[in-house]
Design a protein around this motif. Structure first.
Motif, short mmCIF file in Angstrom:
data_model
loop_
_atom_site.label_atom_id
_atom_site.label_comp_id
_atom_site.label_asym_id
_atom_site.label_seq_id
_atom_site.Cartn_x
_atom_site.Cartn_y
_atom_site.Cartn_z
N ILE A 95 0.85 -1.18 0.00
CA ILE A 95 0.00 0.00 0.00
C ILE A 95 0.89 1.24 0.00
CG2 ILE A 95 -1.61 1.37 1.38
CD1 ILE A 95 -2.85 -1.21 2.35
N LEU A 96 0.70 2.11 -0.98
CA LEU A 96 1.48 3.33 -1.08
C LEU A 96 0.62 4.53 -0.71
CD1 LEU A 96 3.31 2.86 -4.52
CD2 LEU A 96 3.92 1.92 -2.29
N PHE A 97 1.20 5.45 0.05
CA PHE A 97 0.56 6.75 0.26
C PHE A 97 1.66 7.77 0.46
CE2 PHE A 97 0.94 4.91 4.49
CZ PHE A 97 1.37 5.96 5.29
N PHE A 98 1.30 9.04 0.42
CA PHE A 98 2.28 10.11 0.56
C PHE A 98 2.04 10.90 1.84
CE2 PHE A 98 2.36 9.36 -4.00
CZ PHE A 98 3.70 9.50 -4.32
N LYS A 99 3.13 11.36 2.42
CA LYS A 99 3.08 12.43 3.41
C LYS A 99 3.53 13.71 2.70
CE LYS A 99 4.52 11.73 7.78
NZ LYS A 99 3.56 11.24 8.79
N ALA A 100 2.94 14.83 3.07
CA ALA A 100 3.41 16.10 2.53
C ALA A 100 4.85 16.34 2.99
CB ALA A 100 2.51 17.24 3.00
N THR A 101 5.69 16.84 2.09
CA THR A 101 7.07 17.11 2.48
C THR A 101 7.15 18.23 3.52
OG1 THR A 101 7.33 18.57 0.56
CG2 THR A 101 8.05 16.27 0.32
N SER A 102 6.10 19.06 3.62
CA SER A 102 6.08 20.10 4.65
C SER A 102 5.95 19.53 6.06
CB SER A 102 4.95 21.10 4.38
OG SER A 102 3.71 20.43 4.26
N ALA A 103 5.67 18.21 6.16
CA ALA A 103 5.61 17.55 7.47
C ALA A 103 7.01 17.26 8.03
CB ALA A 103 4.83 16.25 7.37
N ILE A 104 8.03 17.31 7.18
CA ILE A 104 9.37 16.92 7.59
C ILE A 104 9.94 17.92 8.58
CG2 ILE A 104 11.75 16.58 6.79
CD1 ILE A 104 10.54 15.58 4.13
N ARG A 163 -11.35 8.50 9.45
CA ARG A 163 -12.77 8.87 9.56
C ARG A 163 -13.14 10.13 8.79
NH1 ARG A 163 -11.22 7.08 14.74
NH2 ARG A 163 -12.23 5.11 15.30
N ARG A 164 -12.17 10.77 8.20
CA ARG A 164 -12.45 12.02 7.50
C ARG A 164 -12.55 11.81 5.99
NH1 ARG A 164 -11.57 16.64 10.70
NH2 ARG A 164 -12.43 17.75 8.91
N HIS A 165 -12.64 10.55 5.57
CA HIS A 165 -12.91 10.17 4.19
C HIS A 165 -11.72 10.46 3.26
CE1 HIS A 165 -17.04 9.42 5.38
NE2 HIS A 165 -17.07 10.62 5.92
N GLY A 166 -11.66 9.67 2.20
CA GLY A 166 -10.60 9.86 1.21
C GLY A 166 -9.31 9.17 1.63
N GLN A 167 -8.22 9.68 1.14
CA GLN A 167 -6.93 9.04 1.32
C GLN A 167 -6.33 9.32 2.70
OE1 GLN A 167 -4.55 10.29 -2.03
NE2 GLN A 167 -5.74 9.08 -3.47
N TRP A 168 -5.34 8.50 3.08
CA TRP A 168 -4.73 8.62 4.40
C TRP A 168 -3.94 9.90 4.58
CZ3 TRP A 168 -2.27 3.10 5.29
CH2 TRP A 168 -3.31 2.17 5.42
N VAL A 169 -3.63 10.57 3.49
CA VAL A 169 -2.74 11.74 3.55
C VAL A 169 -3.23 12.80 4.54
CG1 VAL A 169 -3.86 12.91 1.60
CG2 VAL A 169 -1.46 13.39 2.12
N LYS A 170 -4.55 12.91 4.75
CA LYS A 170 -5.08 13.91 5.68
C LYS A 170 -4.55 13.70 7.09
CE LYS A 170 -9.59 14.47 3.39
NZ LYS A 170 -11.05 14.23 3.56
N GLY A 171 -4.41 12.45 7.50
CA GLY A 171 -3.96 12.16 8.85
C GLY A 171 -2.46 12.02 8.99
N LYS A 172 -1.74 12.20 7.89
CA LYS A 172 -0.30 11.94 7.89
C LYS A 172 0.55 13.18 7.66
CE LYS A 172 -0.41 7.33 8.12
NZ LYS A 172 0.40 6.50 9.03
N SER A 173 -0.05 14.31 7.33
CA SER A 173 0.71 15.40 6.73
C SER A 173 0.78 16.69 7.51
CB SER A 173 0.15 15.70 5.33
OG SER A 173 0.35 14.61 4.47
N ALA A 174 0.28 16.70 8.75
CA ALA A 174 0.36 17.94 9.52
C ALA A 174 1.82 18.36 9.69
CB ALA A 174 -0.29 17.75 10.89
N ASP A 175 2.04 19.64 9.86
CA ASP A 175 3.40 20.13 10.12
C ASP A 175 3.99 19.37 11.30
OD1 ASP A 175 2.94 21.96 8.12
OD2 ASP A 175 2.82 23.70 9.45
N THR A 176 5.26 18.98 11.18
CA THR A 176 6.06 18.25 12.18
C THR A 176 5.70 16.77 12.27
OG1 THR A 176 4.70 18.60 14.19
CG2 THR A 176 6.24 20.37 13.57
N PHE A 177 4.87 16.25 11.38
CA PHE A 177 4.49 14.84 11.43
C PHE A 177 5.51 13.92 10.76
CE2 PHE A 177 -0.31 14.10 12.41
CZ PHE A 177 -0.19 14.83 13.58
N GLY A 178 6.69 14.45 10.42
CA GLY A 178 7.71 13.62 9.79
C GLY A 178 9.11 13.85 10.32
#
Length: 280
Positions: A95-104, A163-178
């Protein structure tokens, strides 16, 4: 080699650890470990005796060990026991998904609990750093495209993710999440990426205590597999999944709150420490 970046956010300089584990300044020889310039920077560093470099005084902030990351690719449910604790089946393909690079962020930077979060969680992961363009790469040649490895904490907001529908990226990409680092450890120092112990603790309690040996899809397969769908460029990151012990899998679930402290690490790749704070 153990390569790193140190200094204030956005102004990081390249460095290297010497044989005694002391931080040496490489900025007189190269500008950064970042993006398209990563392979050349690694080769430049390889030709320098760390003992000849100036010591970095004090204890500077460590930045993410790779700058200008083009793609932050993550693998979901890549440990069978983590899939079980999540109530999901092991997928027949990665399973592939992306985190926003701004989370790094840096390995010891504060992690922000997002506004309206009720389920911010942790995930210690082995990350692969790409060092050479990969496109339709056969598995037998996949490791030739790996520059090295680092630790990533794939911080996740489960409500946003599931629970917020769509792809996992919503829960993975907040600032500082990487959080990424502390070091980029070159491939030659990690003879078997599928035999590394890994752990994560919250407030001194160990929740994750696993090994990359239990990954469903190993590094070699993942690099080849992903390259069938997109090209991989130097500086791209593949975060390869987490073992069991995440907060969502506890009974009852345990989630992060402001003031918590996460400590995590992977054998030979160093450790991270983050304090959680409320997002401004």
């Amino acid at each position: 080699m153990k390569l790193l970046r140190f200094g204030p956010k956005g102004q990081e300089l390249p460095g290297i650890l010497d044989r005694a584990g002391k931080l040496r300044d490489l900025s007189g020889h190269l500008s950064d470990f970042a993006g398209a310039g990563l392979p050349e920077a690694i080769e430049t560093a390889r030709g320098i005796d760390p003992e000849s470099l100036p010591l970095v005084p004090g204890s500077p902030r460590l930045g993410p060990c790779v700058g200008d990351v083009g793609k932050f690719i993550c693998i979901g449910l890549n440990y069978s026991d983590h899939a079980a604790e999540s109530g999901m089946e092991v997928p027949p393909e990665p399973i592939l998904f992306f985190k926003a690079t701004s989370a790094i962020c840096g390995p010891n930077d504060d992690v922000e609990i997002p506004r309206n979060s009720a389920a911010t969680d942790w995930e210690v992961e082995l990350a692969v750093v790409i060092g050479k363009t990969a496109k339709y790469v056969p598995e037998a040649e996949a490791m030739d495209h790996v520059a090295g490895y680092c630790v990533v904490n794939d911080v996740s907001e489960r409500d946003f993710q599931l629970r917020r529908h769509g792809q996992w990226v919503k829960g993975k990409s907040a600032d500082t999440f990487g959080p990424m680092g502390p070091w980029l450890v070159t491939r030659d120092e990690v003879p078997d990426p599928q035999a590394l112990a890994m752990y994560l603790e919250v407030n001194g309690k160990r929740y994750q205590n696993g090994s990359t040996a239990t990954m469903v899809y190993g590094v070699r397969h993942l690099v080849s597999y992903i390259s069938q769908f997109m090209s991989l460029q130097p500086g791209d990151i593949i975060s390869t999944g987490t073992p069991p012990g995440v907060g969502m899998g506890q009974t009852p679930p345990v989630y992060l709150k402001p003031g918590d402290v996460m400590e995590l690490g992977i054998e030979g790749l160093g450790s991270q420490r983050q304090r959680t704070v409320a997002a401004a």
